[in-house]
Design an enzyme around this catalytic site. Structure first.
Site, mmCIF file in Angstrom:
data_model
loop_
_atom_site.group_PDB
_atom_site.id
_atom_site.type_symbol
_atom_site.label_atom_id
_atom_site.label_comp_id
_atom_site.label_asym_id
_atom_site.label_seq_id
_atom_site.Cartn_x
_atom_site.Cartn_y
_atom_site.Cartn_z
ATOM 1 N NE ARG A 199 -2.363 3.973 -11.282
ATOM 2 C CZ ARG A 199 -2.136 5.241 -10.958
ATOM 3 N NH1 ARG A 199 -1.561 6.056 -11.815
ATOM 4 N NH2 ARG A 199 -2.464 5.687 -9.770
ATOM 5 C CE1 TYR A 253 -1.932 -3.044 -8.769
ATOM 6 C CE2 TYR A 253 -0.666 -1.187 -7.927
ATOM 7 C CZ TYR A 253 -1.214 -2.442 -7.753
ATOM 8 O OH TYR A 253 -1.028 -3.105 -6.568
ATOM 9 C CB CYS A 296 -13.957 4.743 -30.322
ATOM 10 S SG CYS A 296 -12.997 4.781 -31.830
ATOM 11 C CD GLU A 297 -15.417 3.686 -24.443
ATOM 12 O OE1 GLU A 297 -16.113 4.474 -23.751
ATOM 13 O OE2 GLU A 297 -15.808 2.595 -24.859
ATOM 14 C CE1 TYR A 302 -8.441 2.083 -9.550
ATOM 15 C CE2 TYR A 302 -6.353 2.545 -10.629
ATOM 16 C CZ TYR A 302 -7.251 1.642 -10.079
ATOM 17 O OH TYR A 302 -6.923 0.322 -10.053
ATOM 18 N N GLY A 353 3.653 -3.527 -3.636
ATOM 19 C CA GLY A 353 3.483 -3.666 -5.085
ATOM 20 C C GLY A 353 3.942 -2.399 -5.775
ATOM 21 N NE ARG A 354 -0.048 2.625 -5.977
ATOM 22 C CZ ARG A 354 -1.036 2.609 -6.870
ATOM 23 N NH1 ARG A 354 -0.872 3.164 -8.040
ATOM 24 N NH2 ARG A 354 -2.193 2.054 -6.568
ATOM 25 N N GLY A 409 0.764 -1.246 0.000
ATOM 26 C CA GLY A 409 0.000 0.000 0.000
ATOM 27 C C GLY A 409 0.788 1.286 0.000
HETATM 28 C C1 LIG Z 1 -2.676 -5.123 -4.252
HETATM 29 C C2 LIG Z 1 -2.243 -5.766 -2.999
HETATM 30 C C3 LIG Z 1 -1.008 -5.438 -2.430
HETATM 31 C C4 LIG Z 1 -0.080 -4.385 -2.992
HETATM 32 O O1 LIG Z 1 -0.625 -3.115 -2.957
HETATM 33 P P1 LIG Z 1 0.272 -1.858 -3.408
HETATM 34 O O2 LIG Z 1 -0.587 -0.701 -3.129
HETATM 35 O O3 LIG Z 1 0.542 -2.041 -4.872
HETATM 36 O O4 LIG Z 1 1.505 -1.889 -2.605
HETATM 37 C C5 LIG Z 1 -0.626 -6.118 -1.288
HETATM 38 N N1 LIG Z 1 -1.411 -7.063 -0.731
HETATM 39 C C6 LIG Z 1 -2.612 -7.400 -1.250
HETATM 40 C C7 LIG Z 1 -3.425 -8.441 -0.604
HETATM 41 C C8 LIG Z 1 -3.068 -6.763 -2.395
HETATM 42 O O5 LIG Z 1 -4.261 -7.090 -2.896
#
Ligand SMILES: *Cc1c(COP(=O)(O)O)cnc(C)c1O
EC number: 4.1.1.20
Length: 423
Positions: A321, A379, A351-352, A325, A284-285, A245
Site C-alpha cells: 500500500r 489489501y 531493490c526498488e 498509494y 471489505g477494508r 468503501g
Molecule cells: C473493493 C470492493 C468493495 C469493498 O471495498 P472496501 O473499500 O474494501 O470496503 C465492495 N464492492 C466492490 C464492487 C468492490 O470492488
C-alpha cells in the site's frame, strides 16, 4: 481502552505489544517474520457493528473478500453468517472452500470471463453484479446455453465523489466501473428483454477508505432515484446494494462507525419509503483492516547523509500500500525501549526505491527488535507478490489465548513449482 483508536485488540501491557491475550514478540519468535497476525475478536466486532446497524431489517452483508481472502479469514466470516462479494473465479473457489454456499455469493467486476460466469451459474450464486451492456449480452448467452437463469443486478455509476485517493475512487464519471448514469434505464430495459436473465437488483460501489457520511447520503439519493426510474419503466428491483468503501483509522482519520453510519442511511431510506426492501452492502477494508498487523524484524540501522534508514525484513511485496498509494501505516516497536528515539525511513530489502513502509518515523529500536506495521489486515496479504523471489509471509489468527497458523510461509521450492527449464 487501547491507545490505538482503530485497533482496540492491540495494545501494550508494560513494554510488550499484545494482540488479544498474546504478546506479538512470542508469535514472531515462534512463527518467524514477516508475520501477519489477525485478531478474530476484532474481525467479529467489526462485522457486529454492521449487523447491529441493520438490526432485524431484511439485509445481507457480503464481505468484499479481495481485501483479505485467506481461507481462515473467510471461514470466520462465513461462520458468523456473512456472505461474500467476489471479483474472480479464483475468489469463487476460495469462498466455497471456506464453507460459503453459492447462494451466499455475489459476483462483481468489469471483466468476468465466460468460464467464470459458467462456473458461478453451476454453483448457483445469488447475483451477478453486471458492469456493462456487453457483459449482459455475454451473460445471457452463457446462461441460455447452460440452461440456467442468471440473477442480475446492474452496477451503476452514481457519479458521487467519495473524496478519497484517486486510485481508490470508483464512482465518478471517467472511472472504468459501472454503467454510466444516463445509460442505466436503457441497460435495464435490455436486461429485461434478454433470455436467461432475471433482473433482481441494483448495486454501486463509489470508492474506498471513505471517511465522511456525505458521499454515502448522496449515493443513497441517487440510487433511490434510479430505482424509481427503473420501476416506473415496469422493471421491479428487489434488492438495493450500496457497495462497500467505509474507511478505517490508519493515522487519525475518524470515519463513522458502521452502526452510526447505517442509522443515518436507514433513516433516509425509510423517509423515502424504501425501508422494507432487501438491502445489501459489500464492506471489505472496514471488516479486516484494523484486525491485522504485520510483524517484522529490524535487520539493520543504516545512518545516511540526509536520512537514517531502518531496514526491516518486510517489504513492498508484503505491504504494497505505501508504494501503490503513498499509504500510511503506523509502525510501533513490539517491545518498547527507554532509549532516545531516532528518526528513520523504514524500508524493506527489495531493490526498488519505492520499497518503503514509512517515512520519517520516530523509533527507539535495535537490530533484532521487532516492529509491528499496524492496520495491515486489508489489501496487504491479498496483494502480496513474490517480487525478488521473496516467499509470501506466514499468517496467524489469534483467538483469545490461542494462536492458529493459518498460512505457512512460502518456500523458494513452492515458488518454482510450476516453472520448467527448457530441454
Ligand atoms: C473493493 C470492493 C468493495 C469493498 O471495498 P472496501 O473499500 O474494501 O470496503 C465492495 N464492492 C466492490 C464492487 C468492490 O470492488
Amino acid at each position: 481502552m487501547s491507545r490505538f483508536p482503530g485497533q482496540p485488540y492491540f495494545d501494550y501491557r508494560g513494554d510488550q505489544l499484545y494482540v488479544e491475550e498474546l504478546p506479538l514478540a512470542d508469535l514472531a519468535r515462534e512463527y518467524g517474520t514477516p508475520l501477519f497476525v489477525y485478531s478474530k475478536a476484532s474481525m467479529l466486532a467489526a462485522l457486529g457493528a454492521y449487523q447491529r446497524g441493520f438490526g432485524d431489517r431484511n439485509a445481507k452483508i457480503h464481505y468484499a473478500m479481495k481485501a483479505n481472502s485467506s481461507l481462515a479469514i473467510l471461514q470466520v466470516f462465513a461462520q458468523a453468517g456473512c456472505g461474500f462479494d467476489i471479483v474472480s473465479g479464483g475468489e469463487l473457489e476460495r469462498a466455497l472452500a471456506a464453507g460459503a454456499k453459492g447462494s451466499d455469493i455475489v459476483f462483481s467486476g468489469v471483466g468476468k470471463t465466460r468460464a467464470e460466469m459458467k462456473r458461478a451459474l453451476e454453483v448457483g450464486i445469488a447475483c451477478f453484479n453486471v458492469e456493462s451492456e456487453p457483459e449482459l449480452e455475454v451473460l445471457s448467452e452463457v446462461a441460455t446455453s447452460a440452461g440456467k437463469e442468471a440473477a442480475v443486478s446492474l452496477r451503476v455509476n452514481p457519479n458521487v465523489d467519495p473524496k478519497t485517493h484517486p486510485y481508490i475512487s470508483t464512482g465518478l464519471k471517467g472511472n472504468k466501473f459501472g454503467v454510466a448514469h444516463d445509460r442505466v434505464l436503457h441497460a435495464y430495459q435490455r436486461a429485461a428483454q434478454l433470455p436467461g436473465l432475471r433482473v433482481v437488483g441494483i448495486d454501486c460501489h463509489i470508492g474506498s477508505q471513505i471517511t465522511d457520511v456525505g458521499p454515502y447520503l448522496d449515493t443513497v439519493d441517487r440510487m433511490l432515484d434510479l430505482v424509481q426510474a427503473v420501476e416506473t419503466a415496469g422493471i421491479p428491483i428487489h434488492h438495493i446494494d450500496f457497495g462497500g468503501g467505509l474507511g478505517i483509522s490508519y493515522h487519525g482519520e475518524q470515519p463513522p462507525q458502521a452502526d452510526a453510519l447505517w442509522a443515518q442511511l436507514l433513516a433516509k431510506i425509510d423517509a423515502r419509503g424504501f425501508g422494507s426492501r432487501t438491502l445489501m452492502i459489500e464492506p471489505g477494508r472496514s471488516l479486516v483492516g484494523n484486525a491485522g498487523v504485520c510483524v517484522s524484524e529490524v535487520l539493520y540501522l543504516k545512518p545516511g547523509e540526509t536520512k537514517n534508514f531502518c531496514i526491516v525484513d518486510a517489504a513492498m511485496n508484503d505491504l504494497p500500500r505505501p508504494a501503490m498509494y503513498q499509504a500510511y501505516h503506523a509502525i510501533l516497536p513490539v517491545r518498547t525501549r527507554d532509549d532516545m528515539p531516532h528518526t528513520y525511513d523504514v524500508v524493506g530489502p527489495v531493490c526498488e526505491s519505492g520499497d518503503w513502509i514509512g517515512h520519517t518515523r520516530e523509533l527507539a529500536v535495535n537490530p533484532g527488535d521487532y516492529v509491528a506495521v499496524m492496520s495491515a489486515g486489508a489489501y496487504c496479504m491479498s496483494m502480496a507478490s513474490n517480487y525478488n523471489t521473496r516467499g509470501r509471509a506466514a499468517e496467524v489468527l489469534v483467538d483469545g489465548t490461542k494462536a492458529h497458523l493459518i498460512r505457512e510461509r512460502e518456500t523458494p521450492a513452492q515458488q518454482m513449482l510450476r516453472e520448467k527449464l527448457v530441454p
